[in-house]
Design an enzyme around this catalytic site. Structure first.
Site, PDB file in Angstrom:
ATOM      1  N   ASP A 123       1.120  -6.606  -4.400  1.00 51.98           N
ATOM      2  CA  ASP A 123       0.502  -6.496  -3.509  1.00 51.98           C
ATOM      3  C   ASP A 123       0.786  -7.435  -2.683  1.00 51.98           C
ATOM      4  OD1 ASP A 123      -1.447  -7.419  -2.134  1.00 51.98           O
ATOM      5  OD2 ASP A 123      -2.698  -5.760  -2.164  1.00 51.98           O
ATOM      6  N   SER A 124       1.631  -7.411  -1.246  1.00 57.31           N
ATOM      7  CA  SER A 124       2.211  -8.023  -0.644  1.00 57.31           C
ATOM      8  C   SER A 124       1.065  -9.653  -1.069  1.00 57.31           C
ATOM      9  CB  SER A 124       2.185  -8.358   0.808  1.00 57.31           C
ATOM     10  OG  SER A 124       1.212  -8.002   1.405  1.00 57.31           O
ATOM     11  N   SER A 125      -0.108 -10.027  -0.946  1.00 53.34           N
ATOM     12  CA  SER A 125      -0.987 -10.646  -1.020  1.00 53.34           C
ATOM     13  C   SER A 125      -1.110 -12.021  -2.458  1.00 53.34           C
ATOM     14  CB  SER A 125      -2.416 -10.755  -1.272  1.00 53.34           C
ATOM     15  OG  SER A 125      -3.062  -9.540  -0.292  1.00 53.34           O
ATOM     16  N   THR A 155       1.285  -5.137   4.075  1.00 55.65           N
ATOM     17  CA  THR A 155       1.321  -5.210   5.272  1.00 55.65           C
ATOM     18  C   THR A 155       0.672  -6.729   5.297  1.00 55.65           C
ATOM     19  OG1 THR A 155      -0.430  -4.016   5.563  1.00 55.65           O
ATOM     20  CG2 THR A 155       1.267  -3.105   6.023  1.00 55.65           C
ATOM     21  N   ASP A 156       0.228  -7.143   4.482  1.00 53.70           N
ATOM     22  CA  ASP A 156      -1.073  -8.120   4.664  1.00 53.70           C
ATOM     23  C   ASP A 156       0.181  -9.438   4.920  1.00 53.70           C
ATOM     24  OD1 ASP A 156      -3.092  -7.400   4.104  1.00 53.70           O
ATOM     25  OD2 ASP A 156      -3.703  -7.459   2.023  1.00 53.70           O
ATOM     26  N   THR A 192       0.731  -1.488   0.234  1.00 55.81           N
ATOM     27  CA  THR A 192      -0.126   0.076   0.295  1.00 55.81           C
ATOM     28  C   THR A 192       1.084   1.362  -0.065  1.00 55.81           C
ATOM     29  OG1 THR A 192      -1.689  -1.231   0.977  1.00 55.81           O
ATOM     30  CG2 THR A 192      -1.173   1.482   1.329  1.00 55.81           C
TER      31      THR A 192
HETATM   32  N1  LIG Z   1      -1.691  -2.513   3.888  1.00 61.79           N
HETATM   33  C1  LIG Z   1      -1.116  -3.177   3.000  1.00 61.79           C
HETATM   34  O1  LIG Z   1      -0.101  -2.929   2.640  1.00 61.79           O
HETATM   35  C2  LIG Z   1      -2.018  -4.051   2.527  1.00 61.79           C
HETATM   36  C3  LIG Z   1      -1.786  -4.120   0.736  1.00 61.79           C
HETATM   37  N2  LIG Z   1      -2.741  -5.395   0.705  1.00 61.79           N
HETATM   38  C4  LIG Z   1      -0.554  -5.544   0.364  1.00 61.79           C
HETATM   39  O2  LIG Z   1      -0.446  -5.797   1.549  1.00 61.79           O
HETATM   40  O3  LIG Z   1      -0.145  -5.311   0.367  1.00 61.79           O
END
Ligand SMILES: NC(=O)C[C@H](N)C(=O)O
Length: 667
Positions: A159-161, A191-192, A76
């Site tokens: 996106d970390s997902s 963050t995910d 993000t």
């Molecule tokens: N806050 C984030 O970074 C969430 C985002 N979907 C990720 O993990 O890439």
């Protein structure tokens, strides 16, 4: 880097003021580059000896600068809105950071010709806190280095997902490749799955000696209100100022051990929690490092990254009524390692023989199953009959590991093909990187309990805890250095047992390892390295223990430090060129030998553009020429190759030292 080792419990800086006071201390310049840019005098000297300044990243050679590599994987922090959803935006971050005065000081970059030296594309520099900014909180440690950072942006940004174990491998390889060129690393990450990546990297990075800090944000850095700027700034300050040899995660003013965190909130800036371990640092008005918690390596081995990971691992969460066919299906080959998330302190139904039979069948077949609790906080124990049945089924107790840490540890351990199943199980039960708490029987004796400190405190009429700690922190580094000077391991042991940190530097940033290296106390150097001393610690003159051991010609200490990953900086390497020439001119083969053992490159030119061989020839030093030519001719030494290839030459395959053979006097 004068204060590189300024790592006392007392090391703090005022973050609030750091944020608000970019430096206006202009550096006097007195020359111009060919492109018309004014050069900082020292940088000018460096430039003249650099052939390709644009393309070669190097650790900053200046005592008051440190270098951080920022690897941007996505998340993000660098996202923008497309069709009303957030997605990563490529090639935008550097441009936008350049415009933010808290994250980039363009004036400094221009006036010191930083761009000429480090490349202009992706290099940025943080503003320097002024003497009035409150950063020099402690007289022992002035934390006021310039942090120059270079951004390496991955493509595509993710996106970390979307991240996989391959992405972890790529991160590991990039850090390994750039390890010697930077003082610390920051990884921008979504963050995910950040807790998974942080955990995995903590295991993959073996014998880590420098900080790796993951961070990101909940709101993109391009938004008016966001947490990305603070998170990035805090991560950079920590990675650039402190030798915290861990994979960490920095978020919302706290630095955590990477393998202890879990994401707990999708809608708050305070997104992470480290339920079973206090933060390594807090960045409030002061950045306060909890040095007693910082993990220290206890080996004398070099940093390396193990990118082999086993993908046949999984997480299975127990729930009331789970069927044995679900469990059986999950444990089918090729599954090799499973984290079973159990109830409370590691419990499962003891009235479900069908379920327990499936678990036992799998462990009998060689699947490693680790028992971790579903609870956020706490540890598994065999205090209930419902916990005991899992032990009987062959599960390993996961202690207070997070499921993220247990999973990535399994993946790392199972990839070690050379280990037997029993050895892998043993490794899983060991605390490898501070991912689980040891069972402490009895409280640790703390130096503040020491009568010596108490008597001093009393005679100075000190009553408050902070003042007592300040005295402790001021007194113990010189005490440890004094013990190192006389080679007194017992005294160091006593200090350590009393809770003092043997890695701390004295007023000049000189650590016990510096002193032991000067004195050539090999055993003591071994002892310090196995108790977390850092080979990268720099005193206020920028000298490392390796520089000290070379200067005082302690060959065995040089070899040991090199094996542990010590290396010259780019500037020291350049200076070594001149040093080799002068040793060659004076016929000092012993001196040449020690510099070469320490990693000096025979192809480096001296100040007047000559190699050591040329100087020896000109001076008629036949024996020196023969010695050097013998080295150059020896294939295994690869003296013209990369530093890393070259450093192999002093050790044979068994780690034994190869001595220089008889030196022909004629060539
Ligand atoms: N806050 C984030 O970074 C969430 C985002 N979907 C990720 O993990 O890439």
């Amino acid at each position: 880097m004068a204060e590189f080792s300024s790592n006392g419990p007392a090391s703090r800086m005022s973050l609030g003021r750091a944020l608000s006071q970019p430096s206006l201390n202009l550096i006097e310049t007195n020359d111009v580059s060919p492109t018309g840019v004014q050069l900082h005098p020292r940088r000018r000297r460096k430039l003249s000896s650099c052939s390709s300044v644009e393309n070669e990243p190097v650790a900053s050679p200046f005592a008051d600068e440190s270098r951080v590599l920022v690897i941007n994987t996505g998340g993000t922090i660098g996202m923008t809105l497309h069709d009303n959803v957030l997605a990563p935006k490529a090639n935008a971050l550097v441009r936008s950071l350049r415009k933010l005065p808290i994250l980039h000081d363009e004036l400094y970059a221009q006036q010191t010709s930083m761009y000429e030296y480090y490349g202009s594309e992706n290099s940025l520099v943080l503003p320097k806190p002024t003497p009035h900014s409150g950063l020099q909180y402690h007289s022992l440690n002035k934390l006021n280095k310039r942090i120059i950072y270079t951004i390496l942006e991955y493509s595509p940004l993710l996106d970390s997902s979307n991240m996989t174990t391959d992405d972890w491998g790529r991160l590991g390889k990039d850090i390994e490749k750039n390890y010697e060129n930077y003082d610390g690393f920051v990884i921008l990450h979504g963050t995910d799955t950040m807790a998974y990546t942080a955990s995995a990297l903590s295991f993959m990075c073996e014998n880590l000696g420098k900080p790796i800090v993951l961070t990101g944000s909940q709101v993109p850095i391009y938004e008016l209100r966001n947490d990305g700027r603070d998170n990035l700034l805090g991560a950079l300050l920590i990675a650039g100022q402190f030798v915290i040899p861990e994979v960490c995660l920095y978020f919302f003013n706290k630095l955590y051990r990477g393998n202890r965190v879990t994401k707990v909130d999708a809608g708050s800036f305070n997104a992470f929690s480290s339920p079973n371990l206090a933060p390594l640092a807090t960045a409030e008005v002061d950045i306060s490092i909890n040095w007693d918690t910082v993990w220290r390596a206890n080996t004398t081995a070099k940093f390396q990254v193990s990118t082999e990971l086993n993908r046949n691992v999984g997480l299975l969460r127990l729930f009331p009524g789970i069927t044995s066919s679900t469990v059986r299906a999950f444990l089918q080959p090729p599954m090799q390692g499973v984290v079973l998330e159990t109830y409370g302190s590691g419990n499962a139904p003891d009235n479900r023989p069908d379920l327990l039979a499936e678990l036992k069948k799998a462990t009998d077949a060689g699947v490693i199953i680790v028992n971790c609790t579903q609870c956020l906080r706490g540890t598994v124990s065999a205090s209930y009959a419902t916990g005991m049945v899992l032990m009987d089924a062959g599960l390993l107790a996961g202690g207070d590991m997070t499921p993220e840490a247990a999973l990535s540890k399994l993946s790392y351990v199972l990839a070690k093909k050379e280990l037997s199943l029993d050895a892998k199980k043993k490794m899983m039960a060991e605390n490898l990187r501070g991912e689980m708490s040891a069972n402490l029987d009895g409280a640790k004796l703390c130096l503040s309990d020491s009568r010596f400190i108490q008597v001093i405190a009393k005679s100075l009429s000190i009553s408050c805890k902070e003042e007592l700690e300040a005295i402790r922190n001021a007194l113990t580094p010189p005490l440890a250095c004094a013990a190192a000077k006389i080679g007194d391991i017992e005294a160091l042991d006593a200090l350590r047992e009393m809770g003092s940190n043997l890695c701390l530097g004295d007023f000049d940033g000189r650590t016990p390892l510096h002193i032991a290296a000067c004195e050539g106390h090999f055993k003591l150097v071994q002892y310090l390295l196995s108790h977390g001393a850092s080979v990268h610690a720099k005193d206020r003159y920028g000298d490392t223990p390796l520089c000290n051991a070379v200067r005082f010609r302690h060959k065995d200490v040089v070899k040991l430090l090199r094996r542990t990953g010590a290396h010259f900086s780019r500037e020291q390497m350049e200076e070594a060129g001149t040093e080799l020439c002068s040793l060659a001119a004076s016929g000092d083969i012993d001196g040449l030998e020690i510099w070469i053992l320490a990693g000096a490159d025979l192809t480096t030119l001296g100040y007047d553009g000559k190699t050591a061989v040329q100087v020896a020839e000109a001076a008629g030093r036949k024996e020196v020429v023969a010695f050097l030519v013998q080295l150059i001719g020896n294939k295994s030494m690869t003296v013209f190759g990369e530093f890393n290839e070259y450093d192999e030459y002093d050790d044979d395959e068994n780690g034994e030292s190869i001595e220089f053979s008889a030196i022909p006097t004629e060539i």
